[in-house]
Design a protein around this motif. Structure first.
Motif, PDB file in Angstrom:
ATOM      1  N   THR A 272       0.842  -1.183   0.000  1.00 37.74           N
ATOM      2  CA  THR A 272       0.000   0.000   0.000  1.00 37.74           C
ATOM      3  C   THR A 272       0.880   1.236   0.000  1.00 37.74           C
ATOM      4  OG1 THR A 272      -1.757  -1.162   1.181  1.00 37.74           O
ATOM      5  CG2 THR A 272      -1.749   1.229   1.353  1.00 37.74           C
ATOM      6  N   THR A 273       0.568   2.203  -0.829  1.00 35.36           N
ATOM      7  CA  THR A 273       1.336   3.436  -0.893  1.00 35.36           C
ATOM      8  C   THR A 273       0.779   4.442   0.110  1.00 35.36           C
ATOM      9  OG1 THR A 273       1.809   3.080  -3.231  1.00 35.36           O
ATOM     10  CG2 THR A 273       2.094   5.315  -2.390  1.00 35.36           C
ATOM     11  N   ILE A 274       1.681   5.030   0.896  1.00 36.82           N
ATOM     12  CA  ILE A 274       1.330   6.090   1.842  1.00 36.82           C
ATOM     13  C   ILE A 274       2.227   7.273   1.544  1.00 36.82           C
ATOM     14  CG2 ILE A 274       1.180   6.799   4.263  1.00 36.82           C
ATOM     15  CD1 ILE A 274       1.022   3.819   4.989  1.00 36.82           C
ATOM     16  N   THR A 275       1.647   8.469   1.532  1.00 39.85           N
ATOM     17  CA  THR A 275       2.427   9.689   1.353  1.00 39.85           C
ATOM     18  C   THR A 275       2.338  10.516   2.626  1.00 39.85           C
ATOM     19  OG1 THR A 275       2.008   9.715  -1.019  1.00 39.85           O
ATOM     20  CG2 THR A 275       2.732  11.786  -0.014  1.00 39.85           C
ATOM     21  N   PHE A 276       3.501  10.826   3.188  1.00 40.31           N
ATOM     22  CA  PHE A 276       3.608  11.719   4.335  1.00 40.31           C
ATOM     23  C   PHE A 276       4.015  13.085   3.797  1.00 40.31           C
ATOM     24  CE2 PHE A 276       4.241   7.563   6.076  1.00 40.31           C
ATOM     25  CZ  PHE A 276       3.709   7.610   7.349  1.00 40.31           C
ATOM     26  N   VAL A 277       3.276  14.113   4.171  1.00 48.45           N
ATOM     27  CA  VAL A 277       3.601  15.469   3.758  1.00 48.45           C
ATOM     28  C   VAL A 277       4.123  16.201   4.995  1.00 48.45           C
ATOM     29  CG1 VAL A 277       2.758  17.604   2.724  1.00 48.45           C
ATOM     30  CG2 VAL A 277       1.761  15.403   2.026  1.00 48.45           C
ATOM     31  N   ALA A 278       5.398  16.556   4.956  1.00 47.52           N
ATOM     32  CA  ALA A 278       6.033  17.267   6.070  1.00 47.52           C
ATOM     33  C   ALA A 278       5.459  18.674   6.178  1.00 47.52           C
ATOM     34  CB  ALA A 278       7.542  17.312   5.866  1.00 47.52           C
TER      35      ALA A 278
ATOM     36  N   GLU B 283       4.596   2.611  12.114  1.00 52.01           N
ATOM     37  CA  GLU B 283       5.697   1.665  11.909  1.00 52.01           C
ATOM     38  C   GLU B 283       6.413   1.937  10.591  1.00 52.01           C
ATOM     39  OE1 GLU B 283       3.942  -2.218  14.315  1.00 52.01           O
ATOM     40  OE2 GLU B 283       3.397  -1.922  12.208  1.00 52.01           O
ATOM     41  N   ASN B 284       5.654   2.223   9.577  1.00 56.35           N
ATOM     42  CA  ASN B 284       6.239   2.497   8.265  1.00 56.35           C
ATOM     43  C   ASN B 284       6.971   3.832   8.248  1.00 56.35           C
ATOM     44  OD1 ASN B 284       5.424   0.228   6.335  1.00 56.35           O
ATOM     45  ND2 ASN B 284       3.603   0.617   7.554  1.00 56.35           N
ATOM     46  N   ALA B 285       6.466   4.810   8.965  1.00 63.90           N
ATOM     47  CA  ALA B 285       7.157   6.097   9.061  1.00 63.90           C
ATOM     48  C   ALA B 285       8.510   5.920   9.740  1.00 63.90           C
ATOM     49  CB  ALA B 285       6.301   7.095   9.832  1.00 63.90           C
ATOM     50  N   ILE B 286       8.547   5.158  10.816  1.00 64.21           N
ATOM     51  CA  ILE B 286       9.802   4.933  11.545  1.00 64.21           C
ATOM     52  C   ILE B 286      10.782   4.140  10.683  1.00 64.21           C
ATOM     53  CG2 ILE B 286      10.826   3.794  13.563  1.00 64.21           C
ATOM     54  CD1 ILE B 286       9.294   6.455  14.114  1.00 64.21           C
TER      55      ILE B 286
ATOM     56  N   ARG C 220       7.302  15.888   0.418  1.00 63.42           N
ATOM     57  CA  ARG C 220       6.510  14.661   0.369  1.00 63.42           C
ATOM     58  C   ARG C 220       7.427  13.450   0.475  1.00 63.42           C
ATOM     59  NH1 ARG C 220       1.358  15.975  -1.466  1.00 63.42           N
ATOM     60  NH2 ARG C 220       0.900  13.913  -2.289  1.00 63.42           N
ATOM     61  N   HIS C 221       6.999  12.490   1.286  1.00 63.16           N
ATOM     62  CA  HIS C 221       7.722  11.233   1.468  1.00 63.16           C
ATOM     63  C   HIS C 221       6.749  10.110   1.119  1.00 63.16           C
ATOM     64  CE1 HIS C 221      10.926  13.330   3.671  1.00 63.16           C
ATOM     65  NE2 HIS C 221       9.936  14.060   4.139  1.00 63.16           N
ATOM     66  N   GLU C 222       6.930   9.502  -0.034  1.00 64.00           N
ATOM     67  CA  GLU C 222       6.050   8.417  -0.473  1.00 64.00           C
ATOM     68  C   GLU C 222       6.737   7.088  -0.190  1.00 64.00           C
ATOM     69  OE1 GLU C 222       4.572   6.929  -4.715  1.00 64.00           O
ATOM     70  OE2 GLU C 222       3.778   8.907  -4.165  1.00 64.00           O
ATOM     71  N   LEU C 223       5.996   6.154   0.382  1.00 63.43           N
ATOM     72  CA  LEU C 223       6.592   4.863   0.702  1.00 63.43           C
ATOM     73  C   LEU C 223       5.588   3.744   0.517  1.00 63.43           C
ATOM     74  CD1 LEU C 223       5.616   4.117   3.927  1.00 63.43           C
ATOM     75  CD2 LEU C 223       7.037   6.108   4.255  1.00 63.43           C
ATOM     76  N   GLU C 224       6.124   2.539   0.405  1.00 63.66           N
ATOM     77  CA  GLU C 224       5.313   1.335   0.284  1.00 63.66           C
ATOM     78  C   GLU C 224       5.206   0.698   1.660  1.00 63.66           C
ATOM     79  OE1 GLU C 224       3.770   0.159  -2.562  1.00 63.66           O
ATOM     80  OE2 GLU C 224       4.411   2.076  -3.417  1.00 63.66           O
ATOM     81  N   ALA C 225       3.998   0.336   2.051  1.00 62.67           N
ATOM     82  CA  ALA C 225       3.750  -0.214   3.384  1.00 62.67           C
ATOM     83  C   ALA C 225       3.083  -1.578   3.268  1.00 62.67           C
ATOM     84  CB  ALA C 225       2.846   0.738   4.166  1.00 62.67           C
ATOM     85  N   GLU C 226       3.462  -2.458   4.165  1.00 57.93           N
ATOM     86  CA  GLU C 226       2.856  -3.789   4.199  1.00 57.93           C
ATOM     87  C   GLU C 226       1.512  -3.737   4.903  1.00 57.93           C
ATOM     88  OE1 GLU C 226       5.155  -7.121   5.509  1.00 57.93           O
ATOM     89  OE2 GLU C 226       7.013  -6.171   4.831  1.00 57.93           O
ATOM     90  N   ASN C 227       0.537  -4.433   4.334  1.00 56.09           N
ATOM     91  CA  ASN C 227      -0.761  -4.535   4.982  1.00 56.09           C
ATOM     92  C   ASN C 227      -0.594  -5.207   6.340  1.00 56.09           C
ATOM     93  OD1 ASN C 227      -1.974  -3.317   2.820  1.00 56.09           O
ATOM     94  ND2 ASN C 227      -2.797  -5.190   1.955  1.00 56.09           N
ATOM     95  N   GLY C 228      -1.356  -4.730   7.317  1.00 58.28           N
ATOM     96  CA  GLY C 228      -1.290  -5.259   8.666  1.00 58.28           C
ATOM     97  C   GLY C 228      -0.373  -4.469   9.574  1.00 58.28           C
TER      98      GLY C 228
ATOM     99  N   LEU D 218      -6.558   1.566   2.011  1.00 60.42           N
ATOM    100  CA  LEU D 218      -5.830   2.808   2.265  1.00 60.42           C
ATOM    101  C   LEU D 218      -4.732   3.069   1.234  1.00 60.42           C
ATOM    102  CD1 LEU D 218      -5.503   2.803   6.160  1.00 60.42           C
ATOM    103  CD2 LEU D 218      -7.261   3.848   4.722  1.00 60.42           C
ATOM    104  N   ASP D 219      -4.728   2.315   0.132  1.00 59.31           N
ATOM    105  CA  ASP D 219      -3.717   2.530  -0.899  1.00 59.31           C
ATOM    106  C   ASP D 219      -3.837   3.940  -1.460  1.00 59.31           C
ATOM    107  OD1 ASP D 219      -1.580   1.897  -2.584  1.00 59.31           O
ATOM    108  OD2 ASP D 219      -2.926   1.220  -4.184  1.00 59.31           O
ATOM    109  N   GLY D 220      -2.774   4.724  -1.329  1.00 61.82           N
ATOM    110  CA  GLY D 220      -2.777   6.115  -1.759  1.00 61.82           C
ATOM    111  C   GLY D 220      -2.979   7.098  -0.621  1.00 61.82           C
ATOM    112  N   LEU D 221      -3.100   6.589   0.607  1.00 62.35           N
ATOM    113  CA  LEU D 221      -3.327   7.431   1.789  1.00 62.35           C
ATOM    114  C   LEU D 221      -2.333   8.582   1.856  1.00 62.35           C
ATOM    115  CD1 LEU D 221      -4.693   7.922   4.595  1.00 62.35           C
ATOM    116  CD2 LEU D 221      -2.946   6.384   5.542  1.00 62.35           C
ATOM    117  N   VAL D 222      -2.846   9.761   2.205  1.00 62.81           N
ATOM    118  CA  VAL D 222      -2.009  10.942   2.407  1.00 62.81           C
ATOM    119  C   VAL D 222      -2.245  11.440   3.825  1.00 62.81           C
ATOM    120  CG1 VAL D 222      -1.527  13.320   1.667  1.00 62.81           C
ATOM    121  CG2 VAL D 222      -2.154  11.581  -0.029  1.00 62.81           C
ATOM    122  N   VAL D 223      -1.135  11.589   4.571  1.00 59.69           N
ATOM    123  CA  VAL D 223      -1.200  12.177   5.915  1.00 59.69           C
ATOM    124  C   VAL D 223      -0.212  13.323   5.983  1.00 59.69           C
ATOM    125  CG1 VAL D 223      -1.992  10.063   7.068  1.00 59.69           C
ATOM    126  CG2 VAL D 223       0.464  10.519   6.896  1.00 59.69           C
ATOM    127  N   HIS D 224      -0.546  14.315   6.798  1.00 56.91           N
ATOM    128  CA  HIS D 224       0.290  15.509   6.963  1.00 56.91           C
ATOM    129  C   HIS D 224       0.884  15.481   8.363  1.00 56.91           C
ATOM    130  CE1 HIS D 224      -1.364  17.356   3.277  1.00 56.91           C
ATOM    131  NE2 HIS D 224      -2.404  16.603   3.590  1.00 56.91           N
TER     132      HIS D 224
END
Length: 106
Positions: A2-8, A26-29, A13-21, A94-100
């Motif tokens: 699942t792709t998650i984008t963190f916007v500082a 955890e993925n941010a760390i 922007r920090h885009e990353l691939e995250a494992e379901n579950g 949540l694929d494509g999730l964007v959090v700030h």
């Protein structure tokens, strides 16, 4: 995955691939996303993984449980879309999730 984008706070922007579950925190760390401190390691015992869920994703992520709401009282600049990233479980929906990421953590 699942792709998650963190916007500082500065707009980076920090885009990353995250494992379901796993959790968003955890993925941010694992990926050294700036601004996510996660001092309690995901135990919902602090507010140092606070994020703002992008409005387009608020319904998919859902509302915080009571314990998370209590911890959000300790977060900096809480908003209606505030969540603790340790409490957001990654899934296909949540694929494509964007959090700030807020300016600072509490």
């Amino acid at each position: 995955m699942t792709t998650i984008t963190f916007v500082a706070f500065d707009g980076t922007r920090h885009e990353l691939e995250a494992e379901n579950g796993s959790t968003v925190m955890e993925n941010a760390i694992r990926n050294s996303v700036p601004g996510i401190e996660a001092e309690c390691g995901g135990a919902c015992a602090c507010a140092t993984c606070h994020v703002y869920v992008d409005d387009a994703w608020k319904a998919a992520v859902g509302e915080p449980e009571a314990m998370e709401e209590d911890m959000l009282d300790f977060a900096f600049d809480v908003r209606p879309n505030s969540r603790l990233s340790c409490q957001i479980r990654v899934s296909d929906k949540l694929d494509g999730l964007v959090v700030h990421v807020p300016e600072r953590q509490a």
